[in-house]
Enzyme design. Sequence first.
Site, PDB file in Angstrom:
ATOM      1  N   ASP A  10       5.128  -1.665  10.283  1.00 46.48           N
ATOM      2  CA  ASP A  10       5.381  -1.752  11.737  1.00 46.48           C
ATOM      3  C   ASP A  10       6.846  -1.449  12.031  1.00 46.48           C
ATOM      4  O   ASP A  10       7.173  -0.743  12.985  1.00 46.48           O
ATOM      5  CB  ASP A  10       5.018  -3.149  12.272  1.00 46.48           C
ATOM      6  CG  ASP A  10       3.506  -3.350  12.361  1.00 46.48           C
ATOM      7  OD1 ASP A  10       3.061  -4.503  12.359  1.00 46.48           O
ATOM      8  OD2 ASP A  10       2.770  -2.338  12.407  1.00 46.48           O
ATOM      9  N   ASP A  46       1.932   4.313   0.768  1.00 46.92           N
ATOM     10  CA  ASP A  46       1.655   5.441   1.670  1.00 46.92           C
ATOM     11  C   ASP A  46       2.891   6.329   1.729  1.00 46.92           C
ATOM     12  O   ASP A  46       3.668   6.386   0.782  1.00 46.92           O
ATOM     13  CB  ASP A  46       1.299   4.893   3.055  1.00 46.92           C
ATOM     14  CG  ASP A  46       2.536   4.289   3.728  1.00 46.92           C
ATOM     15  OD1 ASP A  46       2.676   4.441   4.933  1.00 46.92           O
ATOM     16  OD2 ASP A  46       3.363   3.694   3.016  1.00 46.92           O
ATOM     17  N   PHE A  99       0.853  -1.186   0.000  1.00 50.46           N
ATOM     18  CA  PHE A  99       0.000   0.000   0.000  1.00 50.46           C
ATOM     19  C   PHE A  99       0.893   1.241   0.000  1.00 50.46           C
ATOM     20  O   PHE A  99       1.594   1.497   0.978  1.00 50.46           O
ATOM     21  CB  PHE A  99      -0.906  -0.040   1.224  1.00 50.46           C
ATOM     22  CG  PHE A  99      -1.381  -1.444   1.520  1.00 50.46           C
ATOM     23  CD1 PHE A  99      -1.102  -2.056   2.733  1.00 50.46           C
ATOM     24  CD2 PHE A  99      -2.056  -2.181   0.557  1.00 50.46           C
ATOM     25  CE1 PHE A  99      -1.494  -3.358   2.987  1.00 50.46           C
ATOM     26  CE2 PHE A  99      -2.451  -3.493   0.798  1.00 50.46           C
ATOM     27  CZ  PHE A  99      -2.172  -4.083   2.019  1.00 50.46           C
TER      28      PHE A  99
END
Length: 341
Positions: free
Chosen positions: A319, A239, A237
């Site tokens: 993370d 981002d 994704f």
Amino acid sequence: MEGFPSPLESAKFIADHSKDVSVDEEGARRVAESLFDKASAVEFGVAGWKSLHELNPRAADKEAVDWVFLVDTLNFSFWSEQEEQKYLVKYKDKIYSGYWSLCAAVNRALDEGIPITSASYFATMTLEQLRHVFRSDTEVPIPLLEERHRVLNESGIVLLEKFGGSFLTCVKMSEKSAQKLLHLILENFPSYRDEAVFEKKKVSFYKRAQILVADTWSVLEGKGDGFFDDISSLTIFADYRIPQVLVHLKAMKYSEELMKKLREGTIFQSGDKEEVEIRGCSIWCCALICKHLQELYQKKGQDMREKINAVLLDYYLWDYARDHREDMKDIPFHRVRCIYY
Ligand SMILES: Nc1nc2c(c(CN[C@H]3C=C[C@H](O)[C@@H]3O)cn2[C@@H]2O[C@H](COP(=O)(O)O)[C@@H](O)[C@H]2O)c(=O)[nH]1
């Protein structure tokens, strides 16, 4: 409905024509090697989505899917102009920033009896009600409150009119195909159409649409309505954190000129060449890391196709970026104020 370009094909095209961002094939291979031992750990798998993150729903039911839909509809633009002046939310005696501040505010509203994840509520929710839900525990408000209000009302109305008020209905219509669910989202929810034009070609990233499919898979633990036989067809994704960590890990490089603009805190517009190259090369770089990881396992005679995919790699890298903020402080992230990521 005009076609939706494939984010993976878009990423290859962008990487092949990119001027200020480059994917380092050797660097990608080294990252794969460094992940090799971690990839077979339990928390690298879909179960990590709940076990590692206290704010994510514990359940795997309709309400949990509606939580995911609401959060991913608002899952964009948490960065602040000054690092020390940030939107923060205190929830159960803990302070949350960035994406987690969104989740904390949603859970705080639910605890207060506000049915924020219910389409019949957020379809007609007022700006003032939203301002209350996302009130900050600092002087800094949540970015793009008006845009969040608009996309929430818009998405709520579509859910009510077309899917009986629940995203789970949309999930069931996908017949266990991640690509079909992705296209249902793109066809029905305009705010998820994360696209650009690059070298005169329409390209896509679909960051929120793809993470919505991924988070649905995760919250349903990859079972029942949450089983998708093509979950591995999703990309990472794109981002503003993944590019940062890929450069930090030396799998991707910025030109001196681009690095200078990023260090100066330049605010780019959605669709700018630099932004498209950063996001497209990030997707392509992670596709290479996934490929190298699969090859390393194949050499060991282990078939990890069900265990290694771009979704799990993305969650791990995201993370990692959260946990290594200090180590990464010399790598600036690119700044765009938009509703796409
Ligand atoms: N590539 C990717 N981008 C992701 C996520 C998440 C959170 N989701 C997962 C996290 C735990 C659970 O497993 C959720 O599934 C948020 N973001 C993006 O990051 C930015 C916010 O960053 P910061 O300001 O540092 O909080 C913003 O663009 C936001 O859209 C992800 O997982 N991958």
